[in-house]
Enzyme design. Structure first.
Site, PDB file in Angstrom:
ATOM      1  N   ARG A  26       0.815  -1.226   0.000  1.00  0.00           N
ATOM      2  CA  ARG A  26       0.000   0.000   0.000  1.00  0.00           C
ATOM      3  C   ARG A  26       0.848   1.275   0.000  1.00  0.00           C
ATOM      4  NH1 ARG A  26      -5.692  -0.333   1.301  1.00  0.00           N
ATOM      5  NH2 ARG A  26      -6.288  -1.985  -0.084  1.00  0.00           N
ATOM      6  N   ARG A  30      -3.193   6.473   0.443  1.00  0.00           N
ATOM      7  CA  ARG A  30      -3.583   7.728   1.075  1.00  0.00           C
ATOM      8  C   ARG A  30      -2.579   8.299   2.061  1.00  0.00           C
ATOM      9  NH1 ARG A  30      -9.390   5.534   2.613  1.00  0.00           N
ATOM     10  NH2 ARG A  30      -8.010   3.741   2.794  1.00  0.00           N
ATOM     11  N   ARG A  39      -5.748  11.454  -6.771  1.00  0.00           N
ATOM     12  CA  ARG A  39      -7.040  10.761  -6.658  1.00  0.00           C
ATOM     13  C   ARG A  39      -8.204  11.743  -6.823  1.00  0.00           C
ATOM     14  NH1 ARG A  39     -11.266   8.701  -4.172  1.00  0.00           N
ATOM     15  NH2 ARG A  39     -11.410   6.628  -3.255  1.00  0.00           N
ATOM     16  N   ASP A  76      -6.372  -2.754  -8.081  1.00  0.00           N
ATOM     17  CA  ASP A  76      -6.979  -3.407  -6.930  1.00  0.00           C
ATOM     18  C   ASP A  76      -7.215  -4.868  -7.253  1.00  0.00           C
ATOM     19  OD1 ASP A  76      -8.217  -2.239  -4.226  1.00  0.00           O
ATOM     20  OD2 ASP A  76      -9.270  -4.051  -4.812  1.00  0.00           O
ATOM     21  N   TYR A 152     -14.796 -12.155  -1.383  1.00  0.00           N
ATOM     22  CA  TYR A 152     -15.514 -10.919  -1.738  1.00  0.00           C
ATOM     23  C   TYR A 152     -16.709 -11.208  -2.652  1.00  0.00           C
ATOM     24  CZ  TYR A 152     -12.043  -7.932   0.464  1.00  0.00           C
ATOM     25  OH  TYR A 152     -11.247  -7.312   1.395  1.00  0.00           O
TER      26      TYR A 152
HETATM   27  O1  CP3 Z   1       0.446   0.405  -3.228  1.00  0.00           O
HETATM   28  C1  CP3 Z   1      -0.132  -0.671  -3.399  1.00  0.00           C
HETATM   29  O2  CP3 Z   1      -0.080  -1.593  -2.576  1.00  0.00           O
HETATM   30  C2  CP3 Z   1      -0.809  -0.916  -4.761  1.00  0.00           C
HETATM   31  C3  CP3 Z   1      -2.184  -0.810  -4.841  1.00  0.00           C
HETATM   32  C4  CP3 Z   1      -3.169  -1.735  -4.125  1.00  0.00           C
HETATM   33  C5  CP3 Z   1      -4.460  -1.295  -3.768  1.00  0.00           C
HETATM   34  N1  CP3 Z   1      -5.168  -2.377  -3.342  1.00  0.00           N
HETATM   35  C6  CP3 Z   1      -4.957   0.084  -3.903  1.00  0.00           C
HETATM   36  C7  CP3 Z   1      -6.066   0.526  -3.055  1.00  0.00           C
HETATM   37  C8  CP3 Z   1      -3.095  -3.107  -3.837  1.00  0.00           C
HETATM   38  C9  CP3 Z   1      -1.921  -4.061  -3.985  1.00  0.00           C
HETATM   39  C10 CP3 Z   1      -4.384  -3.490  -3.343  1.00  0.00           C
HETATM   40  C11 CP3 Z   1      -4.738  -4.875  -2.991  1.00  0.00           C
HETATM   41  C12 CP3 Z   1      -5.969  -5.133  -2.233  1.00  0.00           C
HETATM   42  N2  CP3 Z   1      -7.203  -4.554  -2.392  1.00  0.00           N
HETATM   43  C13 CP3 Z   1      -6.091  -6.119  -1.244  1.00  0.00           C
HETATM   44  C14 CP3 Z   1      -4.988  -7.050  -0.815  1.00  0.00           C
HETATM   45  C15 CP3 Z   1      -4.019  -6.427   0.093  1.00  0.00           C
HETATM   46  C16 CP3 Z   1      -4.531  -6.213   1.497  1.00  0.00           C
HETATM   47  O3  CP3 Z   1      -4.619  -5.038   1.880  1.00  0.00           O
HETATM   48  O4  CP3 Z   1      -4.815  -7.200   2.170  1.00  0.00           O
HETATM   49  C17 CP3 Z   1      -7.412  -6.097  -0.763  1.00  0.00           C
HETATM   50  C18 CP3 Z   1      -7.994  -6.992   0.319  1.00  0.00           C
HETATM   51  C19 CP3 Z   1      -8.111  -5.097  -1.519  1.00  0.00           C
HETATM   52  C20 CP3 Z   1      -9.559  -4.747  -1.432  1.00  0.00           C
HETATM   53  C21 CP3 Z   1      -9.739  -3.338  -1.037  1.00  0.00           C
HETATM   54  N3  CP3 Z   1      -9.398  -2.251  -1.825  1.00  0.00           N
HETATM   55  C22 CP3 Z   1     -10.309  -2.839   0.166  1.00  0.00           C
HETATM   56  C23 CP3 Z   1     -10.816  -3.709   1.309  1.00  0.00           C
HETATM   57  C24 CP3 Z   1     -10.293  -1.436   0.079  1.00  0.00           C
HETATM   58  C25 CP3 Z   1     -10.891  -0.444   1.054  1.00  0.00           C
HETATM   59  C26 CP3 Z   1     -10.039  -0.261   2.265  1.00  0.00           C
HETATM   60  C27 CP3 Z   1      -9.285   1.040   2.199  1.00  0.00           C
HETATM   61  O5  CP3 Z   1      -8.087   1.038   2.497  1.00  0.00           O
HETATM   62  O6  CP3 Z   1      -9.904   2.058   1.896  1.00  0.00           O
HETATM   63  C28 CP3 Z   1      -9.680  -1.089  -1.149  1.00  0.00           C
HETATM   64  C29 CP3 Z   1      -9.444   0.278  -1.671  1.00  0.00           C
HETATM   65  C30 CP3 Z   1      -8.060   0.637  -2.055  1.00  0.00           C
HETATM   66  N4  CP3 Z   1      -7.260  -0.106  -2.858  1.00  0.00           N
HETATM   67  C31 CP3 Z   1      -7.366   1.834  -1.706  1.00  0.00           C
HETATM   68  C32 CP3 Z   1      -6.114   1.768  -2.338  1.00  0.00           C
HETATM   69  C33 CP3 Z   1      -5.026   2.800  -2.323  1.00  0.00           C
HETATM   70  C34 CP3 Z   1      -7.930   2.973  -0.880  1.00  0.00           C
HETATM   71  C35 CP3 Z   1      -8.929   3.701  -1.697  1.00  0.00           C
HETATM   72  C36 CP3 Z   1      -8.818   5.201  -1.644  1.00  0.00           C
HETATM   73  O7  CP3 Z   1      -7.976   5.791  -2.356  1.00  0.00           O
HETATM   74  O8  CP3 Z   1      -9.600   5.790  -0.930  1.00  0.00           O
END
Ligand code: CP3
Length: 343
Positions: A26, A30, A39, A76, A152
Site C-alpha cells: 500500500r 492515502r 485521486r 486493486d 468478496y
Molecule cells: O500500493 C499498493 O499496494 C498498490 C495498490 C493496491 C491497492 N489495493 C490500492 C487501493 C493493492 C496491492 C491493493 C490490494 C488489495 N485490495 C487487497 C490485498 C491487500 C490487502 O490489503 O490485504 C485487498 C484486500 C483489496 C480490497 C480493497 N481495496 C479494500 C478492502 C479497500 C478499502 C479499504 C481502504 O483502504 O480504503 C480497497 C481500496 C483501495 N485499494 C485503496 C487503495 C489505495 C484505498 C482507496 C482510496 O484511495 O480511498
C-alpha cells in the site's frame, strides 16, 4: 534494458544484495498527500483505477517520494471479479460493495473466465509505468489469491468474519471449487498479460487466508495458489502473501514460489525455520510501529533486520500502510532500512 536498481529482484531470486531491499505494501495510497491530490482528479476510485495516466502517476510517487526499491502497479484485487461479470463499487470510508453476489451454480455458470484484454486498462497502466520508470526499479504486478477473491464475490463486501463466504465452503464445497477454478484460470490469464505488459515480478495477496482452518487453507486456498505459481514462476519471480497462515510456511515454500510474504505475528527466526532456506522472506514490521517515535522505529527495525539476516530477504511491512500514518515516519523507516549495516 537492465534495471538500474534490481535489489528486490535479486533478493527474490536468491542472489546476494549490497544492502537490504525495501518496498511497502500500500505504498501507493492515502498516506501520501500527493496520492490524495491525484485521486481527487478522478470521479471515484474505480474511474481512478481505470485511468492509466493517473494510475501510472501514483505508482511512481512512492519511488520518488519514499525512495523504495520497487514500484507496485496501482490497481486493486477486485478488478478480477469485475472482469468476470461482478462489478463492484468502492464506498468512501466503508470499502468494497458488490450489488450481485455468488450464491448458486447458475451464478457461477454466468461468470466468464477473464482474458488479459478484459483488463486492458491495467495492462496500459503497466506499459506506461514501465516506460516512465525508465528501468529505475522493478515493477510489481499482482492479483488476489482465489480464496480471497471468492470471499468478496460471495460475501459482497468486506467483513470481519466473512461468515457468508465460509458458510459457502461448508454448504456448497463443490460449487466453491468450481468458482475457485474459474477465478484461478482468470488470474493466470491476467497475470500472464501483466508480465507481457512489463511486470517484472508478481505478488499474490491472500489477505483472508487467516480465517480458514488449516485443512480448509490447503483445500480451498493453497491448492489454487499452487496452480498459479506453476504457471507464472517460469516467467517471473512470484511472491505469495497468505496473511496469518504461518502454520503453512513450509507448504507454501513447497509450491516453489520465490518469496513468501509474512505478517508481524511470527518472528523472523521461526519463519525462517518453518520456510526453509530455499525461499526469500518478505516482511514483517507491524505497520503500527510507524506510529512510534523515531528512536523506537530505529531500534525495532534494526532488531528485525539483524534477525532476518542478509540472505534471501526483502524488507516490507507485515500488511499495508494505514492511511493515517505520518508520511515522514514512513520515509524514515525506508531510510533506516537503506542505511542499515549488519553487525
Ligand atoms: O500500493 C499498493 O499496494 C498498490 C495498490 C493496491 C491497492 N489495493 C490500492 C487501493 C493493492 C496491492 C491493493 C490490494 C488489495 N485490495 C487487497 C490485498 C491487500 C490487502 O490489503 O490485504 C485487498 C484486500 C483489496 C480490497 C480493497 N481495496 C479494500 C478492502 C479497500 C478499502 C479499504 C481502504 O483502504 O480504503 C480497497 C481500496 C483501495 N485499494 C485503496 C487503495 C489505495 C484505498 C482507496 C482510496 O484511495 O480511498
Amino acid at each position: 534494458m537492465s534495471l538500474l536498481n534490481n535489489l528486490v529482484l535479486k533478493a527474490a531470486k536468491g542472489e546476494k544484495t549490497e544492502r537490504v531491499p525495501v518496498w511497502l505494501m500500500r505504498q501507493a495510497g492515502r498516506v501520501l498527500p500527493e496520492y490524495r491530490a491525484t485521486r481527487a482528479k478522478a470521479k471515484n476510485f474505480i474511474e481512478f483505477v481505470k485511468n492509466p495516466e493517473l494510475a501510472c502517476e501514483v505508482t511512481i510517487q512512492p519511488v520518488d517520494i519514499l525512495g523504495v526499491d520497487a514500484a507496485i502497479i496501482f490497481s486493486d484485487i477486485l478488478v478480477i471479479p469485475e472482469a468476470m461479470g461482478l462489478p463492484y463499487q468502492m464506498i468512501e470510508a466503508k470499502g468494497p460493495w458488490f450489488e450481485k453476489t455468488i450464491k448458486t451454480k447458475s451464478d457461477i455458470d454466468a461468470l466468464k473466465i477473464a482474458e488479459g484484454e478484459d483488463l486492458n486498462y491495467v495492462l496500459k497502466a503497466l506499459q506506461l509505468t514501465k516506460k516512465e520508470l525508465n528501468n529505475r526499479v522493478p515493477l510489481i504486478g499482482f492479483c488476489g489469491a482465489p480464496w480471497t477473491i471468492l470471499a468478496y464475490m460471495v460475501e459482497g463486501s468486506g467483513s470481519k468474519t466473512f461468515s457468508k463466504a465460509k458458510q459457502f465452503l461448508y454448504t456448497e464445497p463443490i460449487l466453491a471449487h468450481q468458482l475457485l477454478e474459474k477465478i484461478t484460470q482468470s488470474s493466470i490469464n491476467y497475470l500472464k498479460s501483466q508480465v507481457k505488459a512489463g511486470a517484472d515480478m508478481i505478488q499474490l495477496f491472500d489477505s483472508w487466508a487467516g480465517i480458514l482452518s488449516e485443512k480448509q487453507f490447503y483445500e480451498f486456498s493453497l491448492h489454487y495458489i499452487n496452480k498459479i505459481v506453476q504457471e507464472i514462476k517460469p516467467l517471473v519471480p512470484v511472491t505469495v502473501f497468505a496473511k496469518d497462515a504461518h502454520y503453512a510456511l513450509n507448504k507454501i515454500a513447497d509450491t516453489g514460489c520465490n518469496t513468501i510474504g509474512i505478517d508481524w505475528t511470527i518472528n523472523p527466526t521461526k519463519a525462517r525455520n518453518e520456510a526453509g532456506k530455499n525461499v526469500t522472506l518478505q516482511g514483517n514490521a507491524d505497520p503500527c510501529l510507524l506510529y512510534a517515535p523515531e528512536k523506537t522505529i530505529l531500534e525495532e527495525t534494526h532488531k528485525m533486520l539483524n534477525e532476518f539476516g542478509a540472505e534471501r530477504y526483502i524488507c516490507n511491512l507485515g500488511h499495508g500502510l494505514y492511511p493515517d500514518l505520518d508520511k515522514e515516519k514512513v520515509k524514515y523507516f525506508v531510510e533506516v532500512v537503506k542505511s542499515f549495516k549488519f553487525n
